[in-house]
Motif scaffolding. Structure first.
Motif, PDB file in Angstrom:
ATOM      1  N   CYS A 101       0.667  -1.017   0.604  1.00 27.70           N
ATOM      2  CA  CYS A 101       0.151   0.020  -0.230  1.00 27.70           C
ATOM      3  C   CYS A 101       0.962   1.588   0.126  1.00 27.70           C
ATOM      4  O   CYS A 101       0.164   2.573  -0.778  1.00 27.70           O
ATOM      5  CB  CYS A 101      -1.072   0.196   1.175  1.00 27.70           C
ATOM      6  N   SER A 102       1.933   1.178   0.307  1.00 28.83           N
ATOM      7  CA  SER A 102       3.085   2.185   0.593  1.00 28.83           C
ATOM      8  C   SER A 102       2.859   2.305  -0.864  1.00 28.83           C
ATOM      9  O   SER A 102       3.460   3.723  -0.936  1.00 28.83           O
ATOM     10  CB  SER A 102       4.065   1.976   0.925  1.00 28.83           C
ATOM     11  N   ILE A 103       3.658   1.422  -1.565  1.00 31.22           N
ATOM     12  CA  ILE A 103       3.729   1.637  -3.325  1.00 31.22           C
ATOM     13  C   ILE A 103       2.739   1.940  -3.723  1.00 31.22           C
ATOM     14  O   ILE A 103       2.499   2.600  -5.077  1.00 31.22           O
ATOM     15  CB  ILE A 103       4.560   0.553  -3.796  1.00 31.22           C
ATOM     16  N   PHE A 123      -6.059   3.419  -1.240  1.00 30.87           N
ATOM     17  CA  PHE A 123      -4.596   2.392  -0.605  1.00 30.87           C
ATOM     18  C   PHE A 123      -4.405   3.428   0.619  1.00 30.87           C
ATOM     19  O   PHE A 123      -3.352   2.511   1.367  1.00 30.87           O
ATOM     20  CB  PHE A 123      -3.647   2.988  -1.771  1.00 30.87           C
ATOM     21  N   ARG A 124      -4.226   4.703   1.570  1.00 33.30           N
ATOM     22  CA  ARG A 124      -3.657   4.691   2.727  1.00 33.30           C
ATOM     23  C   ARG A 124      -4.774   4.752   4.033  1.00 33.30           C
ATOM     24  O   ARG A 124      -3.729   4.225   4.661  1.00 33.30           O
ATOM     25  CB  ARG A 124      -3.928   6.501   2.740  1.00 33.30           C
ATOM     26  N   PHE A 125      -6.133   4.084   3.197  1.00 39.05           N
ATOM     27  CA  PHE A 125      -6.762   3.441   4.306  1.00 39.05           C
ATOM     28  C   PHE A 125      -5.829   2.490   4.756  1.00 39.05           C
ATOM     29  O   PHE A 125      -5.816   1.649   5.648  1.00 39.05           O
ATOM     30  CB  PHE A 125      -8.083   3.303   3.760  1.00 39.05           C
ATOM     31  N   TRP A 126      -6.151   1.404   3.242  1.00 40.12           N
ATOM     32  CA  TRP A 126      -5.142  -0.209   4.057  1.00 40.12           C
ATOM     33  C   TRP A 126      -4.009   0.339   4.056  1.00 40.12           C
ATOM     34  O   TRP A 126      -3.824  -0.610   5.062  1.00 40.12           O
ATOM     35  CB  TRP A 126      -5.544  -1.147   2.628  1.00 40.12           C
ATOM     36  N   LEU A 127      -3.027   0.843   3.793  1.00 42.78           N
ATOM     37  CA  LEU A 127      -1.811   1.112   4.415  1.00 42.78           C
ATOM     38  C   LEU A 127      -1.643   1.508   6.377  1.00 42.78           C
ATOM     39  O   LEU A 127      -1.342   0.612   6.998  1.00 42.78           O
ATOM     40  CB  LEU A 127      -1.578   2.266   4.094  1.00 42.78           C
ATOM     41  N   GLY A 128      -2.457   2.431   6.433  1.00 41.01           N
ATOM     42  CA  GLY A 128      -3.475   2.415   7.277  1.00 41.01           C
ATOM     43  C   GLY A 128      -3.341   1.055   8.626  1.00 41.01           C
ATOM     44  O   GLY A 128      -3.237   0.727  10.249  1.00 41.01           O
ATOM     45  N   ILE A 208       8.044  10.160  -2.579  1.00 33.79           N
ATOM     46  CA  ILE A 208       8.095  10.278  -0.556  1.00 33.79           C
ATOM     47  C   ILE A 208       7.127   9.126   0.201  1.00 33.79           C
ATOM     48  O   ILE A 208       7.504   8.776   0.633  1.00 33.79           O
ATOM     49  CB  ILE A 208       7.787  11.766  -0.271  1.00 33.79           C
ATOM     50  N   LEU A 209       6.306   9.511  -0.514  1.00 35.56           N
ATOM     51  CA  LEU A 209       4.852   8.031  -0.304  1.00 35.56           C
ATOM     52  C   LEU A 209       5.140   6.636  -0.463  1.00 35.56           C
ATOM     53  O   LEU A 209       5.393   5.744   0.618  1.00 35.56           O
ATOM     54  CB  LEU A 209       3.334   8.308  -0.921  1.00 35.56           C
ATOM     55  N   MET A 210       5.981   6.283  -1.524  1.00 41.33           N
ATOM     56  CA  MET A 210       6.524   5.073  -1.758  1.00 41.33           C
ATOM     57  C   MET A 210       8.054   4.987  -1.041  1.00 41.33           C
ATOM     58  O   MET A 210       7.748   3.024  -1.005  1.00 41.33           O
ATOM     59  CB  MET A 210       6.352   4.977  -3.698  1.00 41.33           C
ATOM     60  N   LEU A 211       8.521   5.809  -0.547  1.00 41.83           N
ATOM     61  CA  LEU A 211       9.633   5.425   0.053  1.00 41.83           C
ATOM     62  C   LEU A 211       9.297   4.725   1.471  1.00 41.83           C
ATOM     63  O   LEU A 211      10.603   4.176   1.802  1.00 41.83           O
ATOM     64  CB  LEU A 211      10.869   6.864  -0.038  1.00 41.83           C
ATOM     65  N   GLY A 212       8.303   5.207   1.786  1.00 43.07           N
ATOM     66  CA  GLY A 212       8.247   3.985   2.385  1.00 43.07           C
ATOM     67  C   GLY A 212       7.264   2.694   3.301  1.00 43.07           C
ATOM     68  O   GLY A 212       7.744   2.387   3.970  1.00 43.07           O
TER      69      GLY A 212
END
Length: 529
Positions: A101-103, A123-128, A208-212
């Motif tokens: 989900c980060s990617i 995707f940020r919901f499922w990342l969370g 920046i988000l994908m590097l997570g």
């Protein structure tokens, strides 16, 4: 108190073992705050407007808060699952979800504002949701591997990675914005509105988000090399042979297999979360850990996610129209990196070094008291801090609120729930406490967004209604901290220097029943029979 020889040898070996270190972080949750201004510029700018675009209120609330909603759900679900299937296997699921989900967050589809924001939020919901599982499982794994003398520092060191994650997010954003700004220079918005946001800026927030995903990938490799915790294998799965075998390899010592003793220890201790026995022994503790985590997160996430708005309101960051899009990202990340470096990270390190000396209870009280005092110091003379020349002192005081959050309840509320509940419910209870904290974070994230708007309609951001202003919002946050202090005093036990079985009652249930009595732990952590 239970005698040493009544415990399994594998648990006694863990309590006396040398500390071993692991890694986790919270880059993903906070990096979004660094790029929300850029998202507004890219997708919601009207070149005819005198000011750059910003995310509409509902979109801003969703982008900032949707990962927190996913985190809350993940904490409850994976916390429960970790007690059912084991810590290790469930933890692997959460890490894979975080990587994917980060990617995917950075690959949000299309170029229209609606589609990009919708897929980003999805995707940020499922990342969370994946991050949510990291809370109870990391804390439980660390507490069950640690020895009782340095367990607090061990768990605190893991949680301190949140500070380094925030710092890493700021440094990555600084580097990305500076690099792109040098490669693709642009004028300020007031000079040329259309040219102030270069097309290549769209790559900045995505990278920046994908590097997570990188920290989760590294963590997955190391965590999957670990065996299941001996406390889960022995006390929950009730497999003494496997627990002894696993820990003999980890600790490199001979450990006796004690199947009969395990049967005696675990007999009659399968009371559930909603049983009267749990309520009597641990109900007040669960209320205390959940309530204090809720209260600290209202303040902590309000501060973290909306630093940029506070810094703008005191004129530490220039008006958006005087900068290009990438320059604004650079200045916001520089300010937040400075706060993380000078106050957030030191606060975590103080906790790591002092928690097993001072204790959890005193550090949590001190932290809530410090946060209350410094927020009142910001709020009472707030107009004074907005005047030219006074911003530096404001930032210093503001930094101290972060220091006392992290040398205080933001760290201890993560640690204590992993120490005081029985093994078969430890992950579940930590998940409930953490989910309560995320409920507070959601209130902070959504509420502060609206509440901090100026009372004067002329100065309200586009799309918002007048709020109570930053000054009054700081008073509300100070009040939350004060209530947190009182709840800590009444409901939170001290676990310093005690084994997990002593704190949870698993060490003395058998002895107490043999004596015809029951053992309880009062709010100061003192055992009574």
């Amino acid at each position: 108190m239970a005698r040493q020889d009544q415990q399994l040898q594998v648990l006694n070996a863990l309590d006396a073992a040398k500390t071993q270190w692991f890694f986790t972080d919270a880059y993903d949750l906070f990096c979004i705050s660094l790029v929300t201004k850029l998202l507004g510029r890219i997708y919601y700018t009207d070149p005819a407007s005198p000011t750059p675009g910003s995310l509409p209120p509902n979109i801003a609330a969703a982008v900032n808060g949707v990962a927190l909603c996913g985190t809350l759900a993940g904490q409850l679900f994976f916390g429960w699952l970790g007690d059912k299937l084991g810590r290790k296997s469930v933890y692997g699921m959460t890490l894979l979800l975080m990587v994917i989900c980060s990617i995917a967050s950075g690959l949000s589809f299309s170029h229209t504002p609606t589609s990009v924001m919708a897929t980003l939020c999805f995707f940020r919901f499922w990342l969370g949701f994946g991050i949510g599982g990291d809370y109870p499982l990391s804390a439980t794994i660390m507490s069950e591997y640690a020895n009782k003398k340095t367990r607090g520092a061990f768990i605190a060191a893991v949680f301190a990675m949140q500070g380094f994650g925030i710092l890493a997010g700021g440094v990555v954003t600084l580097a990305m914005s500076a690099g792109f700004q040098a490669a693709f220079p642009a004028p300020a918005y007031e000079v040329n509105a259309a040219a102030s946001t270069v097309p290549q800026a769209d790559y900045v927030w995505r990278i920046i988000l994908m590097l997570g995903a990188l920290p989760a990938m590294l963590t997955y490799y190391w965590r999957m090399k670990m065996p299941e915790t001996a406390r889960y294998t022995a006390l929950v799965a009730k497999d003494a042979k496997q627990a002894s075998s696993d820990m003999a390899k980890v600790l490199q010592v001979e450990i006796e297999v004690e199947e009969e003793k395990l049967k005696d220890i675990t007999r009659g201790r399968d009371y559930g979360l909603f049983s009267a026995r749990f309520a009597k022994r641990h109900g007040a503790h669960l209320l205390g850990t959940a309530a204090t985590w809720f209260l600290v997160d209202v303040a902590y996430y309000s501060q973290n996610l909306f630093q940029k708005d506070i810094f703008t309101s005191i004129h530490w960051i220039p008006k958006a129209r005087t900068m290009s899009a990438l320059e604004e990202v650079f200045r916001i990340s520089r300010a937040q990196t400075l706060i993380a470096l000078c106050s957030t990270v030191p606060g975590y390190l103080f906790t790591v070094f002092l928690i097993d000396i001072i204790g959890r209870f005193k550090i949590q009280l001190l932290g809530f008291a410090g946060m209350t005092a410094f927020m009142l110091g910001l709020a009472i003379p707030y107009h004074h801090w907005t005047m030219p020349g006074n911003q530096v002192i404001f930032v210093v005081l503001y930094g101290f609120t972060f220091f006392f959050a992290n040398f205080g309840p933001n760290a201890t509320t993560f640690i204590v729930p992993a120490e005081i509940f029985p093994a078969r419910l430890r992950s579940t209870c930590h998940g409930i406490s953490a989910a309560s904290g995320k409920a507070g974070a959601i209130i902070g994230a959504f509420g502060f967004l609206y509440a901090a708007q100026p009372q004067d309609k002329a100065h309200v951001d586009a799309g918002y209604k007048p709020g109570i202003g930053v000054r009054n919002a700081l008073f509300v946050l100070a009040g939350c901290n004060l209530v947190g202090l009182l709840m800590t005093w009444m409901l939170v036990p001290e676990s310093k220097g005690k084994s997990l079985e002593e704190m949870s009652g698993e060490a003395d249930d058998e002895e107490a029943s043999a004596n015809g009595g029951a053992t309880a732990v009062n709010s100061s952590g003192v055992e009574m029979v």
